[in-house]
Design a protein around this motif. Structure first.
Motif, short mmCIF file in Angstrom:
data_model
loop_
_atom_site.label_atom_id
_atom_site.label_comp_id
_atom_site.label_asym_id
_atom_site.label_seq_id
_atom_site.Cartn_x
_atom_site.Cartn_y
_atom_site.Cartn_z
N ALA A 283 51.26 92.33 5.00
CA ALA A 283 51.72 91.22 4.17
C ALA A 283 53.24 91.10 4.25
N PHE A 284 53.71 89.85 4.35
CA PHE A 284 55.14 89.56 4.32
C PHE A 284 55.43 88.65 3.13
N ASP A 285 56.53 88.95 2.45
CA ASP A 285 56.92 88.11 1.31
C ASP A 285 57.50 86.78 1.78
N LEU A 286 58.16 86.80 2.93
CA LEU A 286 58.86 85.62 3.41
C LEU A 286 58.81 85.55 4.92
N VAL A 287 58.61 84.34 5.44
CA VAL A 287 58.70 84.08 6.88
C VAL A 287 59.84 83.08 7.09
N ILE B 141 60.34 90.66 5.30
CA ILE B 141 60.64 89.34 5.87
C ILE B 141 60.29 89.36 7.35
N LEU B 142 59.68 88.29 7.83
CA LEU B 142 59.39 88.13 9.26
C LEU B 142 60.22 86.97 9.79
N ALA C 12 66.43 93.81 2.54
CA ALA C 12 65.03 93.57 2.86
C ALA C 12 64.64 94.35 4.11
N GLU C 13 63.34 94.55 4.24
CA GLU C 13 62.77 95.13 5.45
C GLU C 13 62.42 93.96 6.37
N VAL C 14 63.03 93.89 7.54
CA VAL C 14 62.92 92.70 8.39
C VAL C 14 62.32 93.05 9.75
#
Length: 461
Positions: free
Chosen positions: A47-51, A6-7, A28-30
């Motif tokens: 690549a990020f799964d979620l922003v 996640i970013l 999550a890895e944030v």
């Protein structure tokens, strides 16, 4: 799959770090970024799964960042954060591609709930893409679609014969996909030349001769220029000859010579031309019977049928109908640039209970019409029309897919058993041998379907 990435993007560093701390409980890895530009740089690196991004930021704001992510990194989900939440801004963010929207101030449980939902949606999409790839790899083969054992056998035969130089005879009714098989053989053959298709039906003898073998200028009335002929055009490629059984006798003789000598003699010429065209022929008639009746040369038949590929009619692989229908539906919606539609259970039942005299081509036409007439997301029976306005189904009572499947399979089994017993003159031992079943299994099937077992004396009589 490892922990999702996640970013968090917010110009307020304390807010960004606080949100990141909460989201690590997802788990999550944030990572954090403090401007839209910095976020884009991070997205370009990995690549990020979620922003999760704030809307109001100096310079490029969250809405502009959302547009960039949707365009450049469409697989990343986006959740918007703002202290200026209104219904209008939420709707706008969703229209532009955000998957959800959280208004400041928020409690940690609310934020975690939204983020977990977004990550679950991302995981489902990834699973769907993986399953789609696995599905297409197994059941969609070079434009052909099917999971019926007969079609999987066709796929296997095409893979094996394609790299060889053998001539192939593709047999099947109109609309079963004979040209698709020929094209698949060509694509997998490694040949550098073109694929050339020719139908021998409904053409005068002279014109068939000239089209296939070429002609010199003035060779016949209307020959105002030299013609190469399809054999020369398909040199080092594949020549597909459809409806080969309709060829007149003199053309059959010339075709046999080309297959034997690998050279053609154009009409009006005395000089042969070499050709290395690989021939794939197709027929919807019983060529072996035609040879016995003297309508087709037996030596040409055996030259053409070095490898024989038999395509089953759609009614004999009825379980493939939903698969084919969904495939055509998805393809047509994509070609028209419209949202994907799906078939309702009742629409699927209508398709399953149709006889399909026109085979796969008829099904494709039915789906084409349904896409035109259906303005909703779901195709219903009212959107389906057949070339002959009749169907075996009484659709007044809805049935589940499984019930329809049982009904169709029982009809198929009945037809199969009755045909098998007829071919075996009522001999159950022989019928069992041909079907790969035991005598007891055949007897059980006869009893379940209500078919009387033939009496031995009746067979002898």
């Amino acid at each position: 799959m490892g922990a999702p990435r996640i970013l968090v993007v917010d110009d307020n560093k304390d807010m960004a770090q606080g949100v990141a701390m909460v989201l690590r409980e997802a788990p999550a890895e944030v990572e954090s970024a403090y401007t839209a530009d910095e976020a884009c740089a991070r997205l370009g690196e990995r690549a990020f799964d979620l922003v999760v991004t704030d809307v109001r930021m100096p310079g490029q704001d969250g809405m502009q960042l959302l547009d960039v992510i949707v365009e450049r990194w469409p697989r990343s989900k986006v959740v918007m954060l703002t202290a200026y939440g209104t219904v209008q801004s939420a709707v706008e963010a969703m229209k532009r591609g955000a998957c959800d929207y959280v208004t400041k101030p928020f409690n940690n449980e609310e934020l975690l709930l939204v983020v977990k939902r977004a990550l679950r949606e991302r995981q489902l999409e990834e699973d769907l893409q993986r399953l789609q790839a696995e599905f297409e790899g197994r059941y969609v083969f070079e434009g052909l679609v099917g999971r019926d054992a007969q079609m999987l056998g066709v796929f296997d035969a095409v893979r094996k014969v394609a790299p060889s130089h053998a001539t192939v005879l593709v047999c099947g009714e109109h609309g079963t996909g004979k040209e698709l098989v020929a094209r698949a053989i060509h694509r997998l053959s490694g040949r550098k030349g073109p694929f050339v298709a020719f139908s021998a039906a409904a053409l005068p003898d002279t014109l068939i001769d000239a089209e296939l073998f070429g002609a010199r200028k003035g060779a016949f009335t209307g020959a105002d220029h030299d013609r190469k002929g399809h054999f020369v055009e398909a040199n080092d490629g594949t020549l597909f000859i459809d409806e080969v059984g309709s060829m007149p006798p003199l053309v059959q003789v010339k075709l046999l010579r080309v297959l034997q000598e690998r050279e053609v003699l154009p009409v009006g010429s005395s000089t042969p031309t070499k050709t290395d065209a690989r021939v794939v022929a197709a027929t919807n008639t019983d060529l072996l019977r035609a040879t016995r009746e003297g309508r087709f040369r037996d030596d040409l038949y055996y030259r053409l049928s070095v490898v024989r590929v038999a395509l089953p009619p759609l009614r004999d692989r009825i379980e493939d109908v939903p698969l084919l229908a969904e495939h055509f539906l998805s393809r047509r919606c994509s070609e028209r640039g419209i949202a994907k539609k799906r078939l309702s259970h009742r629409a699927t039942r209508v398709l399953l209970l149709h006889e399909w005299p026109g085979n796969v081509r008829e099904l494709m036409n039915v789906i084409d019409r349904a896409v035109l007439f259906c303005q909703d997301d779901v195709v219903e029976p009212k959107h389906i029309s057949f070339d002959e306005e009749a169907t075996a189904a009484d659709l007044s009572e809805p049935q589940s897919y499984e019930a329809t499947k049982r009904e169709v399979l029982e009809r198929f089994q009945r037809l199969f058993v009755e045909r098998l017993l007829h071919e075996c003159d009522g001999n159950i031992t022989e019928a069992a041998r041909r079907a790969g079943l035991t005598r007891a299994a055949v007897h059980r099937m006869l009893k379940r379907l209500g078919i009387a077992a033939p009496h031995p004396e009746a067979r002898r009589g």
